[in-house]
Design a protein around this motif. Sequence first.
Motif, mmCIF file in Angstrom:
data_model
loop_
_atom_site.group_PDB
_atom_site.id
_atom_site.type_symbol
_atom_site.label_atom_id
_atom_site.label_comp_id
_atom_site.label_asym_id
_atom_site.label_seq_id
_atom_site.Cartn_x
_atom_site.Cartn_y
_atom_site.Cartn_z
ATOM 1 N N SER A 18 0.829 -1.206 0.000
ATOM 2 C CA SER A 18 0.000 0.000 0.000
ATOM 3 C C SER A 18 0.861 1.254 0.000
ATOM 4 C CB SER A 18 -0.926 0.019 1.220
ATOM 5 O OG SER A 18 -1.940 -0.927 1.092
ATOM 6 N N GLY A 19 1.941 1.230 0.767
ATOM 7 C CA GLY A 19 2.835 2.386 0.824
ATOM 8 C C GLY A 19 3.473 2.696 -0.519
ATOM 9 N N VAL A 20 3.901 1.663 -1.228
ATOM 10 C CA VAL A 20 4.512 1.884 -2.545
ATOM 11 C C VAL A 20 3.459 2.382 -3.533
ATOM 12 C CG1 VAL A 20 5.739 0.766 -4.440
ATOM 13 C CG2 VAL A 20 6.341 0.215 -2.111
ATOM 14 N N TYR A 115 2.086 7.569 7.732
ATOM 15 C CA TYR A 115 3.427 7.077 8.062
ATOM 16 C C TYR A 115 4.413 7.353 6.923
ATOM 17 C CZ TYR A 115 2.303 4.738 12.446
ATOM 18 O OH TYR A 115 1.959 4.482 13.742
ATOM 19 N N LEU A 116 3.956 7.192 5.698
ATOM 20 C CA LEU A 116 4.798 7.505 4.545
ATOM 21 C C LEU A 116 5.189 8.984 4.560
ATOM 22 C CD1 LEU A 116 5.986 6.431 1.842
ATOM 23 C CD2 LEU A 116 3.834 7.108 0.775
ATOM 24 N N LEU A 117 4.218 9.846 4.828
ATOM 25 C CA LEU A 117 4.490 11.282 4.902
ATOM 26 C C LEU A 117 5.443 11.605 6.050
ATOM 27 C CD1 LEU A 117 4.040 14.151 3.943
ATOM 28 C CD2 LEU A 117 1.915 14.193 5.266
ATOM 29 N N MET A 118 5.258 10.936 7.185
ATOM 30 C CA MET A 118 6.171 11.167 8.306
ATOM 31 C C MET A 118 7.607 10.801 7.925
ATOM 32 S SD MET A 118 3.921 9.782 11.515
ATOM 33 C CE MET A 118 4.993 10.312 12.832
ATOM 34 N N GLY A 119 7.766 9.684 7.243
ATOM 35 C CA GLY A 119 9.101 9.275 6.812
ATOM 36 C C GLY A 119 9.724 10.266 5.853
ATOM 37 N N VAL A 120 8.923 10.753 4.914
ATOM 38 C CA VAL A 120 9.426 11.720 3.932
ATOM 39 C C VAL A 120 9.813 13.022 4.623
ATOM 40 C CG1 VAL A 120 8.689 13.182 2.006
ATOM 41 C CG2 VAL A 120 8.251 10.739 1.943
ATOM 42 N N VAL A 121 8.991 13.490 5.553
ATOM 43 C CA VAL A 121 9.289 14.745 6.256
ATOM 44 C C VAL A 121 10.544 14.586 7.111
ATOM 45 C CG1 VAL A 121 8.437 16.323 8.046
ATOM 46 C CG2 VAL A 121 6.927 15.611 6.197
ATOM 47 N N ALA A 142 10.751 17.522 -2.794
ATOM 48 C CA ALA A 142 9.570 17.705 -3.650
ATOM 49 C C ALA A 142 8.364 16.962 -3.102
ATOM 50 C CB ALA A 142 9.880 17.241 -5.073
ATOM 51 N N LEU A 143 8.592 15.809 -2.500
ATOM 52 C CA LEU A 143 7.487 15.058 -1.901
ATOM 53 C C LEU A 143 6.977 15.730 -0.622
ATOM 54 C CD1 LEU A 143 8.799 11.397 -2.333
ATOM 55 C CD2 LEU A 143 6.765 12.376 -3.407
ATOM 56 N N ALA A 144 7.881 16.309 0.160
ATOM 57 C CA ALA A 144 7.498 16.916 1.440
ATOM 58 C C ALA A 144 6.944 18.325 1.290
ATOM 59 C CB ALA A 144 8.701 16.935 2.381
ATOM 60 N N GLU A 145 7.398 19.057 0.285
ATOM 61 C CA GLU A 145 7.067 20.485 0.152
ATOM 62 C C GLU A 145 5.572 20.813 0.163
ATOM 63 O OE1 GLU A 145 7.288 24.456 0.079
ATOM 64 O OE2 GLU A 145 8.873 23.033 0.562
#
Length: 190
Positions: A18-20, A115-121, A142-145
């Motif tokens: 799901s995360g991918v 959780y994916l967003l937390m990892g990216v941030v 670019a993913l976090a911005e």
Amino acid sequence: MLASLFLTVVETLGGLLSGVLLARFVMQWQRISFRNPIGQFVVATTDWLVLPLRRFIPGLGGLDLASLLPAWVVQVLVVFVALGVRGILGVADPLSLLVVMWGVGLLETVKVALYLLMGVVLMSAVLSWVNPHAPMAGLINALAEPFLRPFRRVIPLIGGVDLTPIALLLVLQVLLSALAMGKYMLVGLA
């Protein structure tokens, strides 16, 4: 004991898939190039599922639903397996069971996305301190911005330090707690 171990493996593999799929959805939504190691990994691990689904599931306003919907379905299947392992499938009302499965699956999909967003941030913050010119820094930033931008409008730099990742991570923790309460309430319906 074996049932718990089996459930852990299913939940982990389901969360990873799901995360991918969610990463692919966000990268396409933000129009981030897949010509990097992370993008190539995302494409290689999801093409088998996304490409056939694109024939039947059209995009909506630039959003790739063929990546988003399977992430939800995977989580629904994980919930189905969890309910089966716990012996709830044969006991509960079928209609309420469907509502619980799809509802909890949706909450679990949102949880994986958070959780994916937390990892990216976290990666973005660490890279900005340690090596802002790292090869993957541009992709991670670019993913976090888009998620940090609203906080940056409100929270100024303090002594040259950007505290917006901390604020976003705090909000994400609150959302995770709210999701846990929602899941508890939905499971109570079964």
